[in-house]
Scaffold this motif. Structure first.
Motif, PDB file in Angstrom:
ATOM      1  N   ASP A   1       1.063  -1.407   0.099  1.00  0.00           N
ATOM      2  CA  ASP A   1       0.066   0.098   0.052  1.00  0.00           C
ATOM      3  C   ASP A   1       0.829   1.266  -0.112  1.00  0.00           C
TER       4      ASP A   1
ATOM      5  N   SER B   1      -3.317   2.708  -4.793  1.00  0.00           N
ATOM      6  CA  SER B   1      -4.343   1.865  -4.924  1.00  0.00           C
ATOM      7  C   SER B   1      -3.972   0.299  -4.915  1.00  0.00           C
ATOM      8  N   LYS B   2      -4.625  -0.542  -4.754  1.00  0.00           N
ATOM      9  CA  LYS B   2      -4.595  -1.931  -5.274  1.00  0.00           C
ATOM     10  C   LYS B   2      -4.208  -2.468  -6.626  1.00  0.00           C
TER      11      LYS B   2
ATOM     12  N   ASN C   1      -1.776  -9.875   2.625  1.00  0.00           N
ATOM     13  CA  ASN C   1      -2.840  -8.585   2.347  1.00  0.00           C
ATOM     14  C   ASN C   1      -2.302  -7.373   1.588  1.00  0.00           C
TER      15      ASN C   1
ATOM     16  N   SER D   1      -3.319  -4.554   2.145  1.00  0.00           N
ATOM     17  CA  SER D   1      -3.243  -3.484   3.521  1.00  0.00           C
ATOM     18  C   SER D   1      -4.163  -4.267   4.417  1.00  0.00           C
TER      19      SER D   1
ATOM     20  N   ASP E   1      -6.867  -3.970   5.891  1.00  0.00           N
ATOM     21  CA  ASP E   1      -8.476  -4.382   5.698  1.00  0.00           C
ATOM     22  C   ASP E   1      -8.731  -4.885   4.188  1.00  0.00           C
ATOM     23  N   GLU E   2      -7.734  -4.964   3.471  1.00  0.00           N
ATOM     24  CA  GLU E   2      -7.680  -5.659   2.039  1.00  0.00           C
ATOM     25  C   GLU E   2      -6.922  -6.649   1.809  1.00  0.00           C
TER      26      GLU E   2
ATOM     27  N   THR F   1      -6.787 -10.756  -3.857  1.00  0.00           N
ATOM     28  CA  THR F   1      -7.745 -11.663  -4.364  1.00  0.00           C
ATOM     29  C   THR F   1      -7.079 -12.756  -5.382  1.00  0.00           C
TER      30      THR F   1
END
Length: 314
Positions: free
Chosen positions: A37, A42-43, A63, A65, A67-68, A71
């Motif tokens: 991050d 942004s991702k 992860n 971040s 909280d993200e 995928t």
């Protein structure tokens, strides 16, 4: 005294057999980014940068971040940027981190670095060098259950393997004042703390490979464990920090020599050794690259906080 060569030959055969698969996927470069991050705004931008970075292997935190998570689509896009690329998830197996999903506030509610009464029995005091990171009794079932659940999530997300940190956590338990006691016995398990770590890494490897038999397992540091043939057989590569430099100064020659000696089984088995160096001075960066290349290691010169791609080669 008569003795059989069979056990020796068997160990050598297993090491060679494992090295064949390692050679086929051996990288010429790698990236090690735990704060993606900070790499991009942004991702989506981070995915694009990682996809285009040109590195063969990429180690990422599980992860993007706090909280993200990454995928399967993100990982597929990153992987598609280079033929044969592997994307590997970072996982600390020798310390608990208070910013992870498994952490409970009541484990250290007053945040004084010491476990509170509600903390699980595996939790020990905070690492004084890394705030928020707590030592653990890594051999205890409670801790291992938490980490193996994390391995399940990593593999389900589509990572190609696990990059295991604080494998050298056994050193904490070998320390006796200013000295260290090699192969010190753990009174809880009746075997050495090193053997406990070997067994733990093997358990993580076996768990990851239940989902993906080809999962890469890469410990970081703890190179003394290569004295155990089954540890060598269980891993695909190793990461080593500060081998030739220590920040903006050269590493002590004796320390470099010792680690290289510990790495001999890996090098002999032709398994990749990933050398991570953190100097800021250009002349030290050049020396680290040259030394790593001379020893057949894959080097990465990057920032200590692991926010950038740095430079890498072989």
């Amino acid at each position: 005294m008569k003795f059989s060569l069979f056990p020796i030959l068997l160990v050598q055969f297993l090491a060679i057999g494992n090295s064949i698969s390692a050679q086929q996927s051996s990288p010429a470069s790698f990236a090690y980014v735990l704060q993606a991050d900070a790499l991009a705004n942004s991702k989506a931008e981070a995915v694009a940068k990682l996809a285009a970075c040109g590195r063969d292997w990429i180690v990422l935190d599980a992860n993007f971040s706090s909280d993200e998570p990454w995928t399967a689509v993100d990982l597929a896009a990153i992987r598609a940027g280079r033929a044969g690329r592997k994307v590997i998830a970072y996982l600390s197996i020798g310390e608990a981190e208070d910013y992870r999903a498994y952490w409970r506030r009541e484990w250290d509610a007053d945040r004084d670095g010491k476990p509170d009464a509600a903390a699980p029995p595996f939790l020990l005091a905070q690492n004084p060098e890394w705030k928020g990171n707590y030592r653990v009794k890594y051999w205890q079932a409670g801790w291992q259950k938490i980490i193996l659940a994390g391995v399940d999530k990593i593999m389900a997300a589509g990572f190609d393997g696990v990059y295991l940190d604080i494998v050298d956590g056994f050193e904490t338990f070998e320390q006796d004042g200013k000295n260290f006691v090699d192969d010190r016995v753990n009174p809880e398990t009746k075997q050495s703390y090193r053997r406990d770590m070997v067994d733990w890494v093997k358990a993580v490897a076996a768990h990851a490979r239940k989902t993906n038999p080809a999962a890469l397992v890469i410990p970081q540091n703890g190179t003394q464990l290569f004295a155990h043939a089954d540890f060598l057989g269980a891993v695909d590569a190793v990461g080593v920090e500060d081998l030739f430099t220590n920040g903006d100064k050269l590493q002590k020659a004796g320390d470099t020599k010792y680690i290289l000696e510990c790495l001999t089984p890996m090098i002999s088995a032709h398994k990749p050794v990933l050398d991570i160096e953190y100097p800021k001075r250009k002349e030290l960066q050049l020396q680290a690259k040259e030394q790593a290349t001379q020893h057949g290691l894959i080097w990465l010169v990057t920032d200590r906080q692991l926010k950038t791609l740095g430079e890498s080669g072989k």
